[in-house]
Design an enzyme around this catalytic site. Structure first.
Site, PDB file in Angstrom:
ATOM      1  N   SER A 125       0.768  -1.278  -0.134  1.00  0.00           N
ATOM      2  CA  SER A 125       0.070  -0.039   0.121  1.00  0.00           C
ATOM      3  C   SER A 125       0.880   1.333  -0.044  1.00  0.00           C
ATOM      4  O   SER A 125       0.373   2.494  -0.215  1.00  0.00           O
ATOM      5  CB  SER A 125      -0.962  -0.076   1.165  1.00  0.00           C
ATOM      6  OG  SER A 125      -0.053   0.238   2.305  1.00  0.00           O
ATOM      7  N   LYS A 147       1.518   4.144   6.928  1.00  0.00           N
ATOM      8  CA  LYS A 147       0.695   4.957   5.864  1.00  0.00           C
ATOM      9  C   LYS A 147       1.020   6.215   6.439  1.00  0.00           C
ATOM     10  O   LYS A 147       1.682   6.865   7.127  1.00  0.00           O
ATOM     11  CB  LYS A 147      -0.873   4.769   6.414  1.00  0.00           C
ATOM     12  CG  LYS A 147      -1.482   3.414   6.138  1.00  0.00           C
ATOM     13  CD  LYS A 147      -1.974   3.390   4.638  1.00  0.00           C
ATOM     14  CE  LYS A 147      -2.338   1.993   4.585  1.00  0.00           C
ATOM     15  NZ  LYS A 147      -1.882   0.914   4.812  1.00  0.00           N
TER      16      LYS A 147
END
Lengths: 210, 210
Positions: free
Chosen positions: A130, A167
């Site tokens: 991701s 993230k």
DNA sequence: TAATATACTGTGCTTATGTTCACTTGTCAA
DNA sequence: TTGACAAGTGAACATAAGCACAGTATATTA
């Protein structure tokens, strides 16, 4: 029995460590003396006796330069004396315990101090792609450094439940948006003061084995 | 000028390394002598002189236990510190000399052995973003491992002139195509046996400080 | 206010350690 | 078969380095 050191004793200890790093062997009494402007070797002996008594060094009496650093001195295993830190690798995160708790520990990674200076830094292995566009791939090690505050856009390691995720961090009121760096993934939005959620650290390094 | 050591010299060097690990400081002449059953300190001196001449140690004449190990000594065999390798950082490459020559050296990076096992591995700092899509960014350290053969698609460190570049390797007859991983860049095509061109190693790790 | 710890100076001593020199022995290549 | 190199012995020597002891001064603690 961690007895505190006086400023002078700490300075002497630091000098010894520095000399070991610089030259590969400990300084002599007279080298220590001249570094600190001490004119008597006995002045040095008193310091070394104190350091030994307090458990920071071990000496081999009579032997030239016979100073050993103990773990207390910060010589975890002679690593620190070579510009190295041992960073704990955090594996699966047990609920409720601090990230560096023993339950979470999965060994250590030796890291050059150019990558970590501070204490409290941890390593974890990234799962998933991701963060691909930020150059962080599945299987990479990332180093996380706990901070008192995180800023919008920081890449962070966040704990949600018993999972760690990497993230970009965007605070939005009393929520936090965790934004991936890969168009194939969408953001995660969490309540800021959810029990289950916390930011463990800012990512300060990435290491990949190919 | 990597001159080989005799068995005896190697044994002495290993003993010195072991003692440094074990006690934190190098052995004295007489300690070396007694370990090897040598009865004269001069027997030891000859060995140390040879080790110094061949570049494995540096000595501080007159100083007790004044033995420093050089990178050569450390690279030979397991690093003096467990689980850690010191990898030479290659800077600007001088023409004609081997990549690990002293002229090119720009310090050392300590690396966990999970990232490097073999000897001869070097580190260099990436310039430019031509390998961005492979997760290798401007400013990253990459570790290169010399190999006897490179395969199509390998990411390699190639030397062209006095510049090192990191690209994907595609042999094409007697040419080599060096393919970037960034659509903004085009491939570099070089003659395979050009004097100016060689492949220094396959990239085995990437390390980024953020 | 006496005791204790830190942080020294100064001197003399002992010994751990490195250096030098002369000489020996075995191996290996030219 | 001469010569170079490795690997020593042995002894004398110089010095680097640690130790011991007698003091001094200051600050802190009981």
């Amino acid at each position: 029995m961690t007895i505190g050191l006086t400023n002078r004793q700490r300075a002497v200890l630091d000098f010894i460590k520095d000399e070991i790093v610089r030259r590969g062997y400990p300084p002599s009494f007279r080298e220590i003396a001249s570094n600190f402007g001490i004119k008597s070797t006995n002045g040095v002996k008193v310091h070394l006796d104190a350091l030994e008594k307090k458990g920071y060094i071990n000496r081999d009496p009579g032997l030239a330069r016979g100073i050993e650093l103990t773990p207390l001195a910060g010589a975890e295993d002679a690593s620190i004396i070579r510009n190295i830190r041992k960073v704990p690798i955090v594996g699966r995160i047990a609920a409720g315990v601090p990230i560096l708790a023993e339950e979470n520990l999965d060994g250590y990674l030796a890291v050059d101090t150019t990558f970590v200076q501070a204490d409290g830094v941890f390593a974890l292995v990234v799962t998933g792609d991701s963060m691909k566009d930020a150059g962080i791939f599945h299987g990479d090690y990332v180093l996380g450094k706990p901070a008192s505050q995180y800023f919008p856009g920081d890449i962070v390691a966040a704990i949600i439940g018993d999972e760690a995720t990497v993230k970009r961090y965007y605070p939005e009121g009393d929520r936090v948006r965790l934004e991936p760096a890969n168009p194939a993934f969408g953001p995660i939005i969490v309540e800021k003061d959810l029990d289950d959620f916390r930011v463990a650290g800012k990512i300060v390094a990435v290491m990949r084995k190919m």
